[in-house]
Write a protein that holds these residues in place. Structure first.
Motif, PDB file in Angstrom:
ATOM      1  N   UNK A  14       0.847  -1.197   0.000  1.00  0.00           N
ATOM      2  CA  UNK A  14       0.000   0.000   0.000  1.00  0.00           C
ATOM      3  C   UNK A  14       0.875   1.237   0.000  1.00  0.00           C
ATOM      4  N   UNK A  15       0.357   2.286  -0.618  1.00  0.00           N
ATOM      5  CA  UNK A  15       0.979   3.617  -0.540  1.00  0.00           C
ATOM      6  C   UNK A  15      -0.149   4.634  -0.570  1.00  0.00           C
ATOM      7  N   UNK A  16      -0.351   5.338   0.541  1.00  0.00           N
ATOM      8  CA  UNK A  16      -1.509   6.225   0.660  1.00  0.00           C
ATOM      9  C   UNK A  16      -1.146   7.517   1.374  1.00  0.00           C
ATOM     10  N   UNK A  17      -1.881   8.570   1.040  1.00  0.00           N
ATOM     11  CA  UNK A  17      -1.692   9.859   1.680  1.00  0.00           C
ATOM     12  C   UNK A  17      -2.193   9.849   3.114  1.00  0.00           C
ATOM     13  N   UNK A  18      -1.334  10.248   4.053  1.00  0.00           N
ATOM     14  CA  UNK A  18      -1.709  10.323   5.464  1.00  0.00           C
ATOM     15  C   UNK A  18      -1.083  11.565   6.095  1.00  0.00           C
ATOM     16  N   UNK A  19      -1.651  11.976   7.225  1.00  0.00           N
ATOM     17  CA  UNK A  19      -1.137  13.075   8.037  1.00  0.00           C
ATOM     18  C   UNK A  19      -1.476  12.767   9.487  1.00  0.00           C
ATOM     19  N   UNK A  20      -0.917  13.544  10.412  1.00  0.00           N
ATOM     20  CA  UNK A  20      -1.402  13.458  11.784  1.00  0.00           C
ATOM     21  C   UNK A  20      -2.880  13.842  11.801  1.00  0.00           C
ATOM     22  N   UNK A  21      -3.655  13.167  12.633  1.00  0.00           N
ATOM     23  CA  UNK A  21      -5.094  13.392  12.692  1.00  0.00           C
ATOM     24  C   UNK A  21      -5.409  14.744  13.339  1.00  0.00           C
ATOM     25  N   UNK A  22      -6.686  15.104  13.296  1.00  0.00           N
ATOM     26  CA  UNK A  22      -7.165  16.374  13.849  1.00  0.00           C
ATOM     27  C   UNK A  22      -8.409  16.102  14.675  1.00  0.00           C
ATOM     28  N   UNK A  23      -8.510  16.743  15.848  1.00  0.00           N
ATOM     29  CA  UNK A  23      -9.653  16.543  16.723  1.00  0.00           C
ATOM     30  C   UNK A  23     -10.949  17.004  16.082  1.00  0.00           C
ATOM     31  N   UNK A  24     -12.060  16.334  16.454  1.00  0.00           N
ATOM     32  CA  UNK A  24     -13.368  16.708  15.920  1.00  0.00           C
ATOM     33  C   UNK A  24     -14.387  17.019  17.015  1.00  0.00           C
ATOM     34  N   UNK A  25     -14.226  16.491  18.213  1.00  0.00           N
ATOM     35  CA  UNK A  25     -15.128  16.845  19.310  1.00  0.00           C
ATOM     36  C   UNK A  25     -14.963  18.327  19.638  1.00  0.00           C
ATOM     37  N   UNK A 185     -14.254  11.959  12.002  1.00  0.00           N
ATOM     38  CA  UNK A 185     -15.057  12.485  10.912  1.00  0.00           C
ATOM     39  C   UNK A 185     -14.621  11.835   9.604  1.00  0.00           C
ATOM     40  N   UNK A 186     -15.584  11.374   8.832  1.00  0.00           N
ATOM     41  CA  UNK A 186     -15.367  10.697   7.548  1.00  0.00           C
ATOM     42  C   UNK A 186     -14.663   9.351   7.696  1.00  0.00           C
ATOM     43  N   UNK A 187     -14.476   8.876   8.941  1.00  0.00           N
ATOM     44  CA  UNK A 187     -13.899   7.544   9.191  1.00  0.00           C
ATOM     45  C   UNK A 187     -12.518   7.398   8.545  1.00  0.00           C
ATOM     46  N   UNK A 188     -11.640   8.339   8.829  1.00  0.00           N
ATOM     47  CA  UNK A 188     -10.303   8.309   8.218  1.00  0.00           C
ATOM     48  C   UNK A 188      -9.184   8.084   9.228  1.00  0.00           C
ATOM     49  N   UNK A 189      -9.468   8.149  10.538  1.00  0.00           N
ATOM     50  CA  UNK A 189      -8.416   8.072  11.550  1.00  0.00           C
ATOM     51  C   UNK A 189      -8.025   6.637  11.860  1.00  0.00           C
ATOM     52  N   UNK A 190      -6.747   6.450  12.185  1.00  0.00           N
ATOM     53  CA  UNK A 190      -6.273   5.158  12.658  1.00  0.00           C
ATOM     54  C   UNK A 190      -5.093   5.361  13.594  1.00  0.00           C
ATOM     55  N   UNK A 194       3.381   0.990  18.429  1.00  0.00           N
ATOM     56  CA  UNK A 194       4.662   0.338  18.221  1.00  0.00           C
ATOM     57  C   UNK A 194       4.946  -0.657  19.348  1.00  0.00           C
ATOM     58  N   UNK A 195       5.917  -1.516  19.116  1.00  0.00           N
ATOM     59  CA  UNK A 195       6.240  -2.542  20.115  1.00  0.00           C
ATOM     60  C   UNK A 195       6.793  -1.953  21.400  1.00  0.00           C
ATOM     61  N   UNK A 196       7.277  -0.708  21.360  1.00  0.00           N
ATOM     62  CA  UNK A 196       7.761  -0.062  22.587  1.00  0.00           C
ATOM     63  C   UNK A 196       6.644   0.689  23.315  1.00  0.00           C
ATOM     64  N   UNK A 197       5.385   0.507  22.859  1.00  0.00           N
ATOM     65  CA  UNK A 197       4.168   1.060  23.451  1.00  0.00           C
ATOM     66  C   UNK A 197       3.949   2.539  23.141  1.00  0.00           C
ATOM     67  N   UNK A 198       4.823   3.157  22.380  1.00  0.00           N
ATOM     68  CA  UNK A 198       4.503   4.491  21.878  1.00  0.00           C
ATOM     69  C   UNK A 198       3.488   4.340  20.738  1.00  0.00           C
ATOM     70  N   UNK A 199       2.751   5.415  20.436  1.00  0.00           N
ATOM     71  CA  UNK A 199       1.767   5.339  19.367  1.00  0.00           C
ATOM     72  C   UNK A 199       1.535   6.689  18.704  1.00  0.00           C
ATOM     73  N   UNK A 200       0.934   6.604  17.518  1.00  0.00           N
ATOM     74  CA  UNK A 200       0.551   7.818  16.801  1.00  0.00           C
ATOM     75  C   UNK A 200      -0.855   7.631  16.260  1.00  0.00           C
ATOM     76  N   UNK A 201      -1.551   8.746  16.151  1.00  0.00           N
ATOM     77  CA  UNK A 201      -2.880   8.750  15.530  1.00  0.00           C
ATOM     78  C   UNK A 201      -2.764   9.513  14.218  1.00  0.00           C
ATOM     79  N   UNK A 202      -3.044   8.818  13.122  1.00  0.00           N
ATOM     80  CA  UNK A 202      -2.925   9.382  11.789  1.00  0.00           C
ATOM     81  C   UNK A 202      -4.286   9.409  11.110  1.00  0.00           C
ATOM     82  N   UNK A 203      -4.376  10.145  10.029  1.00  0.00           N
ATOM     83  CA  UNK A 203      -5.609  10.209   9.240  1.00  0.00           C
ATOM     84  C   UNK A 203      -5.258   9.999   7.783  1.00  0.00           C
TER      85      UNK A 203
END
Length: 297
Positions: A14-25, A185-190, A194-203
């Protein structure tokens, strides 16, 4: 100009456009934060990162006024305050009726970290270009998934002048979890953990982008050679290939449900916003169309 290519013994998934996510609440709408495991802001200590926007979560009263202002009249605002107060008191906002109940209210309503990382962890090494608040409007970022690696590429927002730069990469084995986030919003976040328990939220650029990159990360794909497929499955793959109008790469995998997914990646065309689009067929043991099950797509 350079276009990134996998190694000869590597399979692009896969190769897809992503960025850091943005809050919606409402309290965090349009915002994002970079946190350590004590919720301290770390964006100013991430090496090489330029200055970015500073955000402050809205209070309950600010959230109420923001929602109420949509009505445009004082008496309507007063009439709705009681409803909005009850929603805000539960850690929710007017977004809930549209987006559903947050799975992680502390990270989706009260706060919105898009990086959660102790010192020295993998998430801290991600490039600042993933942040829409920092990168130029003329730049895009793609997430690439292969059978061995995960990479972030930077590229210009000009489809006529592709020029990929590898900004970051890690082994596929360094990612323990890929989770699609429902409160989005629009169901794009994921979320990538990581195995070291750090994480990121991307869209992803859209839902398909999100699904394309999370599918091979949620479970290690069991790749299947076309020659190992049944006669019916090979016929289904032939039909998939016959409807394609340009060159690309075919990847066949056995999904956790037992179904077989034939995915044709249109690698000859890379859109700066979307990435690489694909066409697919999902089939049973004899090549028949089958209904989707959990984990298929």
């Amino acid at each position: 100009m350079t276009r990134w290519q996998p190694d000869p013994d590597e399979i692009l998934l896969a190769r897809c456009g992503v960025s850091f996510a943005t809050g919606v609440a409402a309290p965090v709408s349009g915002m994002r934060w970079f946190r350590d495991t004590t919720r301290r802001d770390i964006q100013d200590v991430l090496p090489g990162w330029p200055a970015g926007p500073e955000f402050t979560a809205r209070t309950k009263n600010e959230s109420r006024l923001r929602e109420g202002s949509k009505f445009g009249a004082g008496f309507l605002l007063a009439a709705t305050l009681g409803v909005l107060e009850s929603l805000a008191g539960s850690g929710s906002t007017g977004n809930v009726s549209r987006l559903g109940q947050p799975d992680e209210p502390q990270d989706e309503v009260e706060d919105f970290p898009v990086m959660w990382a102790a010192p020295g962890t993998l998430a801290r090494a991600l490039p600042w270009q993933l942040d829409p608040g920092r990168r130029p409007d003329t730049t895009r970022t793609h997430l690439v998934v292969t059978d061995r690696r995960v990479l972030v590429l930077g590229l210009p927002a000009d489809r006529e002048a592709p020029d990929d730069e590898v900004l970051w990469e890690t082994d596929r084995a360094d990612i323990s979890t890929a989770k699609r986030m429902k409160f989005s919003q629009y169901k794009v976040d994921f979320k990538l953990v990581f195995t070291d328990e750090s994480w990121v939220r991307l869209a992803g650029w859209n839902t398909n982008c999100r699904d394309d990159v999370t599918r091979p990360l949620a479970t290690s794909p069991e790749l299947v050679a076309v020659g190992a497929l049944s006669e019916g499955q090979q016929r289904a793959v032939t039909e998939l290939l016959e409807r394609q109008k340009g060159p690309g790469d075919l990847v066949v995998s056995r999904r956790p449900s037992g179904h077989f997914l034939a995915d044709y990646l249109r690698t000859n065309t890379i859109d700066p916003d979307y990435g690489i689009s694909s066409d697919f067929c999902l089939m049973g043991a004899e090549g028949e169309d089958v209904p989707f099950q959990e984990g298929d797509l």
